[in-house]
Scaffold this active site. Structure first.
Site, PDB file in Angstrom:
ATOM      1  CG  HIS A   1      -1.958  -1.058   1.239  1.00 11.82           C
ATOM      2  ND1 HIS A   1      -2.834  -1.283   0.192  1.00 11.82           N
ATOM      3  CD2 HIS A   1      -2.240  -2.004   2.178  1.00 11.82           C
ATOM      4  CE1 HIS A   1      -3.616  -2.319   0.501  1.00 11.82           C
ATOM      5  NE2 HIS A   1      -3.273  -2.774   1.685  1.00 11.82           N
TER       6      HIS A   1
HETATM    7 ZN   LIG Z   1      -4.045  -7.243   3.379  1.00 10.84          ZN
END
Ligand SMILES: [Zn+2]
Length: 251
Positions: A100
């Site tokens: 992320h």
């Molecule tokens: Zn995850």
């Protein structure tokens, strides 16, 4: 199969489920005795800049503990990718996770995009031109996708499926139809397990996925394969799930 690990990954560097106490202990306990371990060096700031902007790096640096462990995690991914390139399958048992982390921002317990930096380093060193990244974490790796965008060099693939069968079918079919790359890297998140957040996969499925990745690599990219840890939060099953994946990915 080498497991890349540093004892600093035991540190509870912040308050989120990826940094929780006992998480790495549970995995190490399940792997000890069966796999050989190797220790990474920290990544350099130059390595971080292969993916991240200077402002993002500076903002992570404001928390020295996160920054230092983050450099080691990225260094672990770099070492795993290097070993894979040289013909030794490897797994980065690292944290914080990375998928992320985008070039200029991050969220979801991630700071630096470990796997993206490792792949970019191999490319910039002229070792490979094309790489495939398979991400079987429950969550879409927006950071990895943002890093490579529509790049012709690196393909990012995140299988989907609302039930176990369709998820595994999607993953298997995609690996079978993928064109050849020069290395396959796996963002290995175990939060899709039936006793974790996703509630979908069984422990044996990670063995199957590991075998598919191994077969793909032997058929299409000279056996070059590595994985890095992303998510996975139920400490009571995480160790056996990682072990299962590595048993498939390795021998
Ligand atoms: Zn995850």
């Amino acid at each position: 199969m080498k497991v890349i690990f540093h004892k600093r990954f035991y540190e509870v560097y912040t308050h989120d489920p990826a940094a929780a106490g006992g998480r790495m202990e549970a995995i190490v306990k399940a792997l000890e005795g069966e796999f050989e371990f190797a220790e990474p060096e920290p990544a350099s700031e130059k390595d971080l800049e292969r993916v991240h902007g200077k402002n993002h790096i500076q903002s992570v640096k404001r928390d020295p503990m996160v920054y230092e462990v983050g450099l080691l995690a990225t260094g672990g991914a770099i070492l795993a990718a290097k070993m894979a390139f040289e013909g030794q399958a490897a797994f980065g048992l690292i944290r914080p996770p990375g998928h992320h982390a985008s070039p200029h921002s991050c969220w979801g317990f991630c700071y630096f995009n470990n796997i993206a930096i490792a792949i970019k380093k191999l490319i910039s060193e002229g070792k490979i031109k094309h790489a495939l990244i398979l991400d079987f974490d429950l969550h879409y790796g927006d950071g990895t996708a943002n890093t490579f965008g529509n790049s012709k060099e690196v393909r990012y693939f995140h299988p989907e499926g609302t039930n176990r069968e369709t998820f595994l079918q999607d993953l298997e079919r995609s690996l079978q139809t993928e064109t050849p790359y020069e290395i396959i890297g796996v963002s290995a998140g175990f939060d899709r397990h039936e006793k974790d957040w996703g509630g979908l996969l069984k422990t044996e499925d990670y063995l199957t996925i590991g075998k598919w990745v191994k077969d793909y690599s032997l058929n299409r990219c000279q056996g070059r394969r590595f994985g890095v840890l992303e998510g996975g939060y139920n400490h009571s099953v995480l160790g056996k799930n990682v072990r299962s994946f590595l048993q498939g990915l390795g021998n």
